[in-house]
Design a protein around this motif. Structure first.
Motif, PDB file in Angstrom:
ATOM      1  N   VAL A  20       0.874  -1.223   0.071  1.00  0.00           N
ATOM      2  CA  VAL A  20       0.013  -0.033   0.086  1.00  0.00           C
ATOM      3  C   VAL A  20       0.969   1.341   0.072  1.00  0.00           C
ATOM      4  CG1 VAL A  20      -1.709   1.368   1.426  1.00  0.00           C
ATOM      5  CG2 VAL A  20      -1.966  -1.116   1.060  1.00  0.00           C
ATOM      6  N   GLY A  21       1.817   1.295   1.161  1.00  0.00           N
ATOM      7  CA  GLY A  21       2.698   2.342   0.899  1.00  0.00           C
ATOM      8  C   GLY A  21       3.620   2.670  -0.213  1.00  0.00           C
ATOM      9  N   ARG A  22       4.120   1.578  -1.013  1.00  0.00           N
ATOM     10  CA  ARG A  22       4.562   1.773  -2.324  1.00  0.00           C
ATOM     11  C   ARG A  22       3.895   2.366  -3.294  1.00  0.00           C
ATOM     12  NH1 ARG A  22       5.583  -0.440  -7.118  1.00  0.00           N
ATOM     13  NH2 ARG A  22       3.878  -1.865  -6.737  1.00  0.00           N
TER      14      ARG A  22
ATOM     15  N   GLU B 273       4.282   6.178  -5.208  1.00  0.00           N
ATOM     16  CA  GLU B 273       4.304   6.329  -6.545  1.00  0.00           C
ATOM     17  C   GLU B 273       3.463   7.368  -7.103  1.00  0.00           C
ATOM     18  OE1 GLU B 273       3.336   2.742  -8.533  1.00  0.00           O
ATOM     19  OE2 GLU B 273       5.333   1.912  -8.054  1.00  0.00           O
ATOM     20  N   VAL B 274       2.103   7.515  -6.608  1.00  0.00           N
ATOM     21  CA  VAL B 274       1.127   8.424  -6.691  1.00  0.00           C
ATOM     22  C   VAL B 274       1.448   9.841  -6.277  1.00  0.00           C
ATOM     23  CG1 VAL B 274      -1.294   9.264  -5.999  1.00  0.00           C
ATOM     24  CG2 VAL B 274      -1.016   6.846  -6.760  1.00  0.00           C
ATOM     25  N   ALA B 275       2.225   9.836  -5.018  1.00  0.00           N
ATOM     26  CA  ALA B 275       2.709  11.070  -4.446  1.00  0.00           C
ATOM     27  C   ALA B 275       3.775  11.716  -5.379  1.00  0.00           C
ATOM     28  CB  ALA B 275       3.266  10.880  -3.128  1.00  0.00           C
TER      29      ALA B 275
ATOM     30  N   GLY C 166       4.503   7.609   6.151  1.00  0.00           N
ATOM     31  CA  GLY C 166       5.304   8.904   6.033  1.00  0.00           C
ATOM     32  C   GLY C 166       5.139   9.739   4.989  1.00  0.00           C
ATOM     33  N   LEU C 167       3.916   9.779   4.564  1.00  0.00           N
ATOM     34  CA  LEU C 167       3.408  10.587   3.334  1.00  0.00           C
ATOM     35  C   LEU C 167       3.170  12.119   3.997  1.00  0.00           C
ATOM     36  CD1 LEU C 167       1.174   8.072   1.726  1.00  0.00           C
ATOM     37  CD2 LEU C 167       3.549   8.831   0.888  1.00  0.00           C
ATOM     38  N   ARG C 168       3.634  13.071   3.219  1.00  0.00           N
ATOM     39  CA  ARG C 168       3.556  14.349   3.752  1.00  0.00           C
ATOM     40  C   ARG C 168       2.185  15.092   3.441  1.00  0.00           C
ATOM     41  NH1 ARG C 168       8.447  16.211   5.107  1.00  0.00           N
ATOM     42  NH2 ARG C 168      10.274  15.109   4.485  1.00  0.00           N
ATOM     43  N   ARG C 169       1.484  14.582   2.616  1.00  0.00           N
ATOM     44  CA  ARG C 169      -0.186  15.211   2.247  1.00  0.00           C
ATOM     45  C   ARG C 169      -1.034  14.324   2.746  1.00  0.00           C
ATOM     46  NH1 ARG C 169       0.182  15.222  -3.915  1.00  0.00           N
ATOM     47  NH2 ARG C 169       2.345  14.305  -3.709  1.00  0.00           N
TER      48      ARG C 169
ATOM     49  N   PHE D 159     -13.941  -0.137  -2.629  1.00  0.00           N
ATOM     50  CA  PHE D 159     -14.477  -0.230  -4.049  1.00  0.00           C
ATOM     51  C   PHE D 159     -15.967   0.174  -4.011  1.00  0.00           C
ATOM     52  CE2 PHE D 159     -15.432  -4.318  -1.685  1.00  0.00           C
ATOM     53  CZ  PHE D 159     -16.717  -4.432  -2.043  1.00  0.00           C
ATOM     54  N   SER D 160     -16.732   0.120  -3.005  1.00  0.00           N
ATOM     55  CA  SER D 160     -18.059   0.071  -3.056  1.00  0.00           C
ATOM     56  C   SER D 160     -18.402   1.666  -3.317  1.00  0.00           C
ATOM     57  CB  SER D 160     -18.524  -0.133  -1.717  1.00  0.00           C
ATOM     58  OG  SER D 160     -17.996   0.658  -0.558  1.00  0.00           O
ATOM     59  N   LEU D 161     -17.411   2.483  -3.299  1.00  0.00           N
ATOM     60  CA  LEU D 161     -17.720   4.065  -3.194  1.00  0.00           C
ATOM     61  C   LEU D 161     -18.679   4.499  -2.050  1.00  0.00           C
ATOM     62  CD1 LEU D 161     -17.944   4.930  -7.053  1.00  0.00           C
ATOM     63  CD2 LEU D 161     -16.039   4.963  -5.453  1.00  0.00           C
ATOM     64  N   HIS D 162     -18.499   3.873  -0.996  1.00  0.00           N
ATOM     65  CA  HIS D 162     -19.562   4.212   0.261  1.00  0.00           C
ATOM     66  C   HIS D 162     -18.657   4.334   1.397  1.00  0.00           C
ATOM     67  CE1 HIS D 162     -23.538   4.022  -1.273  1.00  0.00           C
ATOM     68  NE2 HIS D 162     -23.050   3.464  -2.255  1.00  0.00           N
ATOM     69  N   GLN D 163     -17.306   4.095   1.644  1.00  0.00           N
ATOM     70  CA  GLN D 163     -16.444   4.395   2.647  1.00  0.00           C
ATOM     71  C   GLN D 163     -15.132   4.606   2.211  1.00  0.00           C
ATOM     72  OE1 GLN D 163     -16.084   0.899   5.470  1.00  0.00           O
ATOM     73  NE2 GLN D 163     -16.424  -0.737   3.482  1.00  0.00           N
ATOM     74  N   ALA D 164     -14.416   5.028   3.272  1.00  0.00           N
ATOM     75  CA  ALA D 164     -12.941   5.287   2.825  1.00  0.00           C
ATOM     76  C   ALA D 164     -12.217   5.460   4.097  1.00  0.00           C
ATOM     77  CB  ALA D 164     -12.666   6.575   2.161  1.00  0.00           C
ATOM     78  N   VAL D 165     -10.853   5.334   4.007  1.00  0.00           N
ATOM     79  CA  VAL D 165      -9.956   5.809   5.388  1.00  0.00           C
ATOM     80  C   VAL D 165      -9.213   6.703   4.956  1.00  0.00           C
ATOM     81  CG1 VAL D 165      -8.311   4.825   6.838  1.00  0.00           C
ATOM     82  CG2 VAL D 165     -10.120   3.137   5.993  1.00  0.00           C
ATOM     83  N   VAL D 166      -9.099   7.674   5.984  1.00  0.00           N
ATOM     84  CA  VAL D 166      -8.193   8.820   5.648  1.00  0.00           C
ATOM     85  C   VAL D 166      -7.252   8.874   6.728  1.00  0.00           C
ATOM     86  CG1 VAL D 166      -9.791  10.152   4.362  1.00  0.00           C
ATOM     87  CG2 VAL D 166      -9.657  10.546   6.976  1.00  0.00           C
ATOM     88  N   SER D 167      -6.032   9.672   6.467  1.00  0.00           N
ATOM     89  CA  SER D 167      -4.905   9.749   7.433  1.00  0.00           C
ATOM     90  C   SER D 167      -5.258  10.596   8.302  1.00  0.00           C
ATOM     91  CB  SER D 167      -3.495  10.083   6.595  1.00  0.00           C
ATOM     92  OG  SER D 167      -3.664  11.321   5.983  1.00  0.00           O
ATOM     93  N   SER D 168      -4.335  11.050   9.474  1.00  0.00           N
ATOM     94  CA  SER D 168      -4.379  11.933  10.317  1.00  0.00           C
ATOM     95  C   SER D 168      -4.521  13.438   9.782  1.00  0.00           C
ATOM     96  CB  SER D 168      -3.484  12.020  11.617  1.00  0.00           C
ATOM     97  OG  SER D 168      -3.677  10.940  12.219  1.00  0.00           O
TER      98      SER D 168
END
Length: 503
Positions: free
Chosen positions: A75-77, A81-83, A115-118, A125-134
């Motif tokens: 997941v981190g890798r 890549e997206v960042a 350790g992502l800065r943003r 996949f459902s488009l009905h939930q997500a997890v976000v960082s602090s």
């Protein structure tokens, strides 16, 4: 797809429209015209995907794909890549996280350790939930003192601290915020064009975008004006904060039915219940069970849409959600004849009472045969005494108008693959989910063509092989039978060959 003409052997097309259909002798009336010999293959109207999230699916190549990923390091890798690839976007996004209890566990603290800065958003996949960082929670203004939204939930640990998991309407607000930097019109249009060309390879020539913000409507119209929109689109207006009702500013735009064959306005989209927290009120072994979430503002939104002359589309997964959707429609139309009708998106769980009400009210069901595979492996022994999962057969037998769709990108897109599950009712793992609810293969083809056209108000322009209609066509090889191999050989749009399978 029309009893008046049966199975035509010859189709005549001029200037993008069908001008004649009939038996083989019809060809002798056009001795000098260009001919296309099907060589034993079948010609159908182009497929219409009546519930498809094209404007979201088009952006997914910019984000991290977590389908099948079960390792946090991976997941981190992918997020890094997206960042690196998207340095100018305020958020780093991923999609296709499993989100089920048996899937990869993610929370704010796991994402923080990457350790992502943003701010980071990992969408299910459902488009009905997500997890976000602090950092994502901070950007959204969510703390332990923040109340749950009326149609969503902020998950918290035992101490009351938000875990980063945002469900239903809470996720919709995060989705809208994290779109900053991704929804620039020109870039978005380019990505929609690319994604739509892929749909042509599946025989899809039109989609109903099932939750379309104003910005996406504008992009579709711009693409159409530039002759760069590969498929026709019926837009179902909805707020940018998906799952959170109608956009108040959208009430002053074009109403249902306005537009043309490239971009047409469909019904306004509402939600009666969740996609993760499905609202169910039923019995198991005689014991009453009730769970899930009903969205409290549905009735008011439906009433306003009807008063303003719009059609209405309501997401209803559970039988309690379906009952609430029908209640809202009946209340809105009790003293007013609606200008347009109601369609229920999904109808995933229903009992005989709800099916009968849909039939009596003339409500269309927009269903997904591929849900047999998507949900069948998760249902296990979850069966009810008085409600049926994916009751396609009951709906069809009751005379409820039906339209077929995929719900892509929440599920696989290909109509021919979806129809196979709708016939067999068997998952890839061998589980059979209510075989009595099977519908014949050719009926699914009708629901992916004329049935979907009716649901989108397109019946006078496409969906059948009739003179005067648009020559959007698909050629398939193999017998039209779910037990045999069938595939898309060609796709034609307005009489032009736009896809041909290699080899």
């Amino acid at each position: 797809m029309d009893a008046r003409v049966g199975e035509p052997e010859v189709l005549v097309v001029t200037d993008g429209r069908i001008v004649a259909a009939g038996e083989h002798g019809l060809a002798t009336r056009y001795p000098h015209d260009e001919r296309v010999d099907l060589g034993g293959r079948w010609l159908l109207p182009g497929f219409i995907d009546a519930h498809h999230h094209l404007c979201i699916a088009a952006l997914q190549p910019l984000w991290a794909d977590l389908a099948g990923v079960d390792d946090v390091d991976e997941v981190g890798r992918r997020l890094r890549e997206v960042a690196d690839r998207e340095p100018g976007t305020p958020w780093i996004r991923a999609y296709q996280w499993d989100g089920t209890p048996n899937g990869l566990h993610l929370d704010r603290w796991v994402l923080d350790e990457l350790g992502l800065r943003r701010p980071v958003l990992v969408g299910c996949f459902s488009l009905h939930q997500a997890v976000v960082s602090s950092a994502g929670l901070d950007a959204l203004g969510i703390s332990r003192r923040t109340a749950d939204p009326r149609n969503g939930r902020i998950e918290r640990d035992e101490s009351g601290e938000p875990t980063g998991r945002l469900v239903e309407g809470a996720w919709g607000a995060a989705h809208a915020a994290s779109m900053a930097g991704y929804d620039r019109a020109r870039r978005w249009g380019d990505l929609i064009e690319v994604r739509a060309r892929t749909l042509l390879s599946y025989g899809i020539t039109a989609v109903h975008d099932a939750a379309c913000p104003v910005a996406a409507e504008e992009v579709y119209r711009q693409l159409a004006s530039e002759h760069r929109l590969p498929v026709s689109v019926v837009v179902l207006p909805h707020a940018a904060e998906i799952l959170n009702g109608a956009d108040p500013d959208r009430w002053f735009g074009p109403v249902t039915g306005e537009g043309d064959e490239d971009v047409r306005v469909g019904p306004v989209k509402f939600f009666a219940d969740g996609g993760v927290e499905i609202a169910i009120d039923a019995h198991v072994g005689g014991h009453h069970v009730r769970f899930g979430q009903l969205f409290p503002d549905t009735a008011a939104g439906v009433a306003e849409a009807v008063a303003r002359g719009y059609g209405v589309a309501i997401h209803a997964m559970g039988n309690a959600g379906l009952a609430a959707a029908l209640d809202a429609w009946e209340a809105a139309t009790r003293h007013r004849e609606p200008d347009n009708g109601l369609r229920i998106e999904h109808v995933t769980l229903a009992g005989p009472g709800e099916v009968a009400r849909m039939q009596s009210l003339g409500v269309t069901g927009v269903v997904q045969p591929g849900f047999v595979e998507l949900l069948g492996t998760q249902l296990g022994e979850a069966r009810f005494d008085d409600a049926t999962w994916m009751p396609f057969g009951d709906l069809h037998a009751a005379g409820v108008p039906l339209a077929a769709s995929s719900d892509a990108p929440c599920n696989f897109t290909e109509p021919l693959a979806g129809t196979g599950y709708g016939v067999s009712r068997r998952t890839s793992g061998g589980d059979v989910v209510g075989m009595e609810q099977s519908i014949p293969f050719e009926e699914w083809l009708r629901l992916y063509t004329y049935g979907a056209a009716l649901a989108g108000g397109q019946q006078d322009e496409r969906g059948r092989l009739l003179p005067g209609l648009r020559a959007d066509l698909v050629v398939i090889d193999g017998e039209p039978d779910a037990g045999r191999s069938v595939g898309v050989a060609q796709t034609w749009r307005a009489g032009e060959l736009v896809y041909e399978r290699a080899g």
